[in-house]
Design an enzyme around this catalytic site. Structure first.
Site, PDB file in Angstrom:
ATOM      1  N   LYS A  64      -1.423  -9.312   2.822  1.00 11.74           N
ATOM      2  CA  LYS A  64      -0.646  -8.885   3.995  1.00 11.74           C
ATOM      3  C   LYS A  64      -1.501  -7.928   4.817  1.00 11.74           C
ATOM      4  O   LYS A  64      -2.210  -7.095   4.248  1.00 11.74           O
ATOM      5  CB  LYS A  64       0.672  -8.218   3.577  1.00 11.74           C
ATOM      6  N   ASP A 107      -1.046  -6.028  -0.174  1.00  9.66           N
ATOM      7  CA  ASP A 107      -1.430  -5.368   1.075  1.00  9.66           C
ATOM      8  C   ASP A 107      -2.932  -5.127   1.101  1.00  9.66           C
ATOM      9  O   ASP A 107      -3.500  -4.599   0.133  1.00  9.66           O
ATOM     10  CB  ASP A 107      -0.751  -3.997   1.172  1.00  9.66           C
ATOM     11  N   ASP A 143       0.839  -1.203   0.000  1.00 13.71           N
ATOM     12  CA  ASP A 143       0.000   0.000   0.000  1.00 13.71           C
ATOM     13  C   ASP A 143       0.872   1.250   0.000  1.00 13.71           C
ATOM     14  O   ASP A 143       0.367   2.376  -0.011  1.00 13.71           O
ATOM     15  CB  ASP A 143      -1.000  -0.014   1.170  1.00 13.71           C
ATOM     16  N   SER A 144       2.212   1.047  -0.016  1.00  6.37           N
ATOM     17  CA  SER A 144       3.124   2.166  -0.281  1.00  6.37           C
ATOM     18  C   SER A 144       2.846   2.736  -1.670  1.00  6.37           C
ATOM     19  O   SER A 144       3.329   3.822  -2.005  1.00  6.37           O
ATOM     20  CB  SER A 144       4.584   1.705  -0.167  1.00  6.37           C
ATOM     21  N   GLU A 194       9.022  -4.295  10.602  1.00  3.75           N
ATOM     22  CA  GLU A 194       9.494  -3.019  10.048  1.00  3.75           C
ATOM     23  C   GLU A 194      10.072  -2.124  11.140  1.00  3.75           C
ATOM     24  O   GLU A 194       9.435  -1.876  12.171  1.00  3.75           O
ATOM     25  CB  GLU A 194       8.332  -2.311   9.328  1.00  3.75           C
ATOM     26  N   GLU A 225      -1.571  -5.474   8.549  1.00  3.84           N
ATOM     27  CA  GLU A 225      -0.789  -4.855   9.621  1.00  3.84           C
ATOM     28  C   GLU A 225      -1.466  -5.060  10.977  1.00  3.84           C
ATOM     29  O   GLU A 225      -2.644  -4.742  11.136  1.00  3.84           O
ATOM     30  CB  GLU A 225      -0.640  -3.348   9.363  1.00  3.84           C
TER      31      GLU A 225
HETATM   32  O1  KIV Z   1       3.551  -1.090   1.671  1.00  2.00           O
HETATM   33  C1  KIV Z   1       4.708  -1.525   1.658  1.00  2.00           C
HETATM   34  O2  KIV Z   1       5.486  -1.285   0.732  1.00  2.00           O
HETATM   35  C2  KIV Z   1       5.152  -2.328   2.793  1.00  2.00           C
HETATM   36  C3  KIV Z   1       6.610  -2.634   2.903  1.00  2.00           C
HETATM   37  C4  KIV Z   1       7.356  -1.436   3.329  1.00  2.00           C
HETATM   38  C5  KIV Z   1       6.869  -3.778   3.800  1.00  2.00           C
HETATM   39  O3  KIV Z   1       4.362  -2.699   3.610  1.00  2.00           O
END
Ligand code: KIV
Length: 271
Positions: free
Chosen positions: A120, A90, A51-52, A189, A122
């Site tokens: 994924k 994510d 989600d980056s 992280e 969090e």
């Molecule tokens: O969203 C992302 O890119 C991440 C990584 C930094 C692990 O969660």
């Protein structure tokens, strides 16, 4: 011969096997077809559609605004480019924290509409029910502990997490819980290297670190950061492998100059 090199596809089981044999796992983010194709051809083990994307693709300050539809768009583009790598997506903020039924529906949409292999999420204990429900539908889940950018407004900063005993203890318990629930892996992280290494040794599932030192089972970086496309972000843990922004800018400047000076297109570049 390495485990990675003798399998046709990287699966969650291949990752376990890699951890067992002490073979490090390399993971990078990707958000679009063309970049994913390059990353895949280079031999990456795991592609994270992070989600980056909210930051590096859409230009938001945080990861919070990105929607499920946008993540599905990015993930399906990445999946079309991959053959061997495991693709993890994510789950965006707001699609799994509320209730476990909504979490399951979000995860099902990701799996059905993108063709990705895992999601994924969090958090630890707080999202236990959502994780359980998604896992019980047969969807592999990667956890994410330590600095969890979706909770940035709770913490207030992107500084190193779990330096204090109490937070470190909670992180260890959460990592154990994720393993017990059946997650196939966990990202840690921006936490102290010693703590990350202890966690990696205490659980059987692969631990992938970002800013968590070398004592874990694998590493992940944001592609745009390690390539030097994003320039303003430079935490200590980031190793830049290139400065592509400068190269792209130089190429664009050459193009502009060629167009202005009537050098492009030339005789051979027209019909
Ligand atoms: O969203 C992302 O890119 C991440 C990584 C930094 C692990 O969660």
């Amino acid at each position: 011969m390495s485990v990675q090199s003798h399998v046709r596809k990287i699966t969650t089981h291949v990752l376990y096997e890699m951890k067992l044999r002490g073979e490090k796992i390399a993971m990078l983010t990707a958000y679009d077809y063309s970049m994913a194709k390059i990353v895949e051809a280079a031999g990456i083990d795991v592609i994270l559609v992070g989600d980056s994307a909210s930051n590096v693709m859409a230009g938001y300050d945080t990861t919070l605004p990105i929607t499920l539809d946008a993540m599905i768009y990015h993930a399906s583009s990445v999946v079309r480019a991959t053959e061997k790598a495991l693709v993890v997506v994510d789950m965006p903020f707001g699609t799994y924290q509320g209730n476990s039924k909504e979490a399951l529906l979000s995860a099902i949409r990701i799996m059905k509409e993108t063709g990705a292999h895992a999601v994924k999420m969090e958090g630890g204990f707080e999202i236990k029910e959502s994780i359980q429900r998604i896992l019980s539908a047969g969807i592999p889940v990667m956890g994410h502990l330590g600095l969890t950018p979706q909770s940035i407004y709770k913490f207030g900063t992107y500084s190193v997490r779990a330096r204090q005993e109490e937070e470190a203890l909670k992180l260890k318990e959460d990592a154990k819980l994720l393993e017990e629930l059946g997650c196939f892996s966990v990202v840690l992280e921006k936490i102290p290297a010693q703590l990350a290494s202890e966690v990696a040794q205490s659980i059987k599932i692969p631990v992938i670190g970002i800013g968590a030192g070398g004592g874990v089972d694998g590493q992940v970086l944001v592609l745009h950061d390690m390539l030097g496309i994003t320039q303003e972000f430079s935490p200590r843990f980031l190793r830049r492998y290139h400065n592509i922004a400068d190269e792209i800018q130089g190429a664009v400047q050459n193009y502009i100059s060629d167009v202005k000076q009537r050098d492009f297109p030339n005789e051979r570049e027209q019909y």
